[in-house]
Design an enzyme around this catalytic site. Structure first.
Site, PDB file in Angstrom:
ATOM      1  N   LYS A  92       0.872  -1.236   0.028  1.00  0.00           N
ATOM      2  CA  LYS A  92       0.124   0.098  -0.078  1.00  0.00           C
ATOM      3  C   LYS A  92       0.921   1.304  -0.076  1.00  0.00           C
ATOM      4  O   LYS A  92       0.157   2.353  -0.155  1.00  0.00           O
ATOM      5  CB  LYS A  92      -1.022   0.137   1.189  1.00  0.00           C
ATOM      6  CG  LYS A  92      -1.872  -1.151   1.284  1.00  0.00           C
ATOM      7  CD  LYS A  92      -2.509  -1.224  -0.143  1.00  0.00           C
ATOM      8  CE  LYS A  92      -3.597  -0.022  -0.290  1.00  0.00           C
ATOM      9  NZ  LYS A  92      -4.985  -0.300  -1.028  1.00  0.00           N
TER      10      LYS A  92
HETATM   11  N1  PMP Z   1      -3.102  -7.107   1.219  1.00  0.00           N
HETATM   12  C1  PMP Z   1      -3.158  -6.423   2.301  1.00  0.00           C
HETATM   13  C2  PMP Z   1      -2.246  -6.708   3.466  1.00  0.00           C
HETATM   14  C3  PMP Z   1      -3.556  -5.073   2.371  1.00  0.00           C
HETATM   15  O1  PMP Z   1      -3.726  -4.093   3.047  1.00  0.00           O
HETATM   16  C4  PMP Z   1      -4.390  -4.631   1.087  1.00  0.00           C
HETATM   17  C5  PMP Z   1      -4.865  -3.405   0.855  1.00  0.00           C
HETATM   18  N2  PMP Z   1      -6.027  -3.110   1.934  1.00  0.00           N
HETATM   19  C6  PMP Z   1      -4.355  -5.613  -0.085  1.00  0.00           C
HETATM   20  C7  PMP Z   1      -3.861  -7.053   0.119  1.00  0.00           C
HETATM   21  C8  PMP Z   1      -5.146  -5.101  -1.587  1.00  0.00           C
HETATM   22  O2  PMP Z   1      -4.305  -4.280  -2.078  1.00  0.00           O
HETATM   23  P1  PMP Z   1      -5.474  -3.494  -3.056  1.00  0.00           P
HETATM   24  O3  PMP Z   1      -6.204  -2.268  -2.171  1.00  0.00           O
HETATM   25  O4  PMP Z   1      -4.517  -2.692  -3.765  1.00  0.00           O
HETATM   26  O5  PMP Z   1      -6.492  -4.264  -3.697  1.00  0.00           O
END
Ligand code: PMP
Length: 334
Positions: free
Chosen positions: A44
């Protein structure tokens, strides 16, 4: 090794690591993009930097301004990393059902973390809506003082992945990539990388790895936003199609129960030396499913989102796991 002028410059350009055990098991090349190596410890950081740079360019974030966001935690950490480096304050609203380790990490970066009860999205007190209201109130008091990051629907999130993560994967595989798969929170990661790879090679197979408790698997498989079950993984799954996810070219989707993804978290520690959080377990489990669908000889990339230490009070907690029908293997010496 490159040297950087500041912390923000060290975001991205993460290594791509061959997951030997899973590659040997499947006969595919399974590669993990080591996003846990970003300065804030997760994928992130990229969304945070993309959103901040976009807001600066549009004049929505001025020197000394305040970044406001609602987040399951990692985006808040990313925004605070970027804000602390570039001179912005941040106010982060977070649901109170997230892991204490992640809350404590965020608090170490940011002096204004507001925990709110975890309620459904339609509730006016959902963490995203609370954060939007805080930004609006700050801007009413002092116009232009605050920027609501709006990670779910602000497509600067996916654009940053389209401009950085996707091209990095393409370069690191010399274009020899047959499949990409990951889970979705905002969808920025999957949507941005899918666009970048498809525009270079339309035959790349894009997969969605969805945990139980999320409605997205059913949406892409059957056209209906319907969820079943639950998951201990954090930061992923959604009950809606966000603006970031809208229009993503998804070829295949899998629903991954915790009984499939969480054991892989433990296997990865001992077999690969990679200590990762639950969403990485879902991603890696998805990569194995995609490898089995495509067959031996293919190269499949996924995302290693963050580290296990952010969740140690859950991932390494026998009673917590047992309540959810999960088990810490005896060979893991905890
Ligand atoms: N894995 C973790 C640990 C996250 O915190 C997030 C984002 N909230 C994601 C995956 C998913 O990423 P995205 O928001 O780009 O879909």
């Amino acid at each position: 090794m490159p040297s950087y002028t500041d912390t923000v410059a060290a975001i991205g350009n993460t290594p791509l690591i061959r997951l030997n055990y899973l590659s040997d098991e499947t006969g595919c090349e399974i590669l993990g993009k080591a996003e846990f190596m970003n300065p804030g410890g997760s994928v992130k950081d990229r969304a945070a930097l993309g959103i901040v740079r976009d807001a600066e360019a549009k004049g929505l974030l001025r020197p000394g301004g305040i970044i406001v966001e609602g987040t399951a935690g990692n985006t808040g950490i990313g925004l605070a990393v970027v804000g602390n480096c570039l001179g912005y304050r941040s106010i982060i609203v977070m649901p109170d059902n997230q892991s204490q380790d992640k809350i404590d990490t965020l608090k170490s970066y940011c002096d204004d973390v507001r925990l709110v009860p975890a309620v459904p999205l339609k509730d006016p007190n959902h963490f995203t809506k609370v954060s939007q209201r805080i930004a609006e109130e700050l801007n009413t008091d002092k116009p232009g003082s605050a920027m609501w990051a709006n990670q779910f629907n602000n497509t600067a999130n996916r654009e940053f992945h389209e401009q950085t993560t996707g091209p990095e994967i393409w370069a690191q595989t010399d274009g020899n990539v047959d499949g990409f798969i990951c889970s979705v929170g905002t969808g920025g990661t999957l949507a941005g990388i899918a666009r970048a790879l498809k525009s270079r090679k339309s035959a790349v197979s894009i997969g969605l790895a969805d945990p139980e408790g999320s409605a997205l698997y059913n949406f892409f498989a059957h056209g209906e936003l319907k969820s079943e079950g639950s998951s201990i993984s954090e930061g992923i799954g959604n009950s809606r199609v966000t603006d970031n996810l809208q229009g993503t070219p998804i070829d295949t989707q899998y629903q991954l129960p915790d009984s499939e993804s969480i054991p892989l978290v433990y296997e990865m520690i001992r077999r690969e030396g990679l200590s990762l959080g639950g969403s990485s377990g879902v991603n890696v489990a998805g990569a194995v499913r995609l490898a089995r669908e495509l067959g031996p000889g293919h190269t499949i990339v996924t995302i290693l989102c963050d580290g296990a230490m952010r969740y140690r009070a859950r991932l390494f907690n026998r009673p917590y796991l047992a309540e959810r029908g999960l088990e810490l293997p005896d060979w893991l010496n905890i």
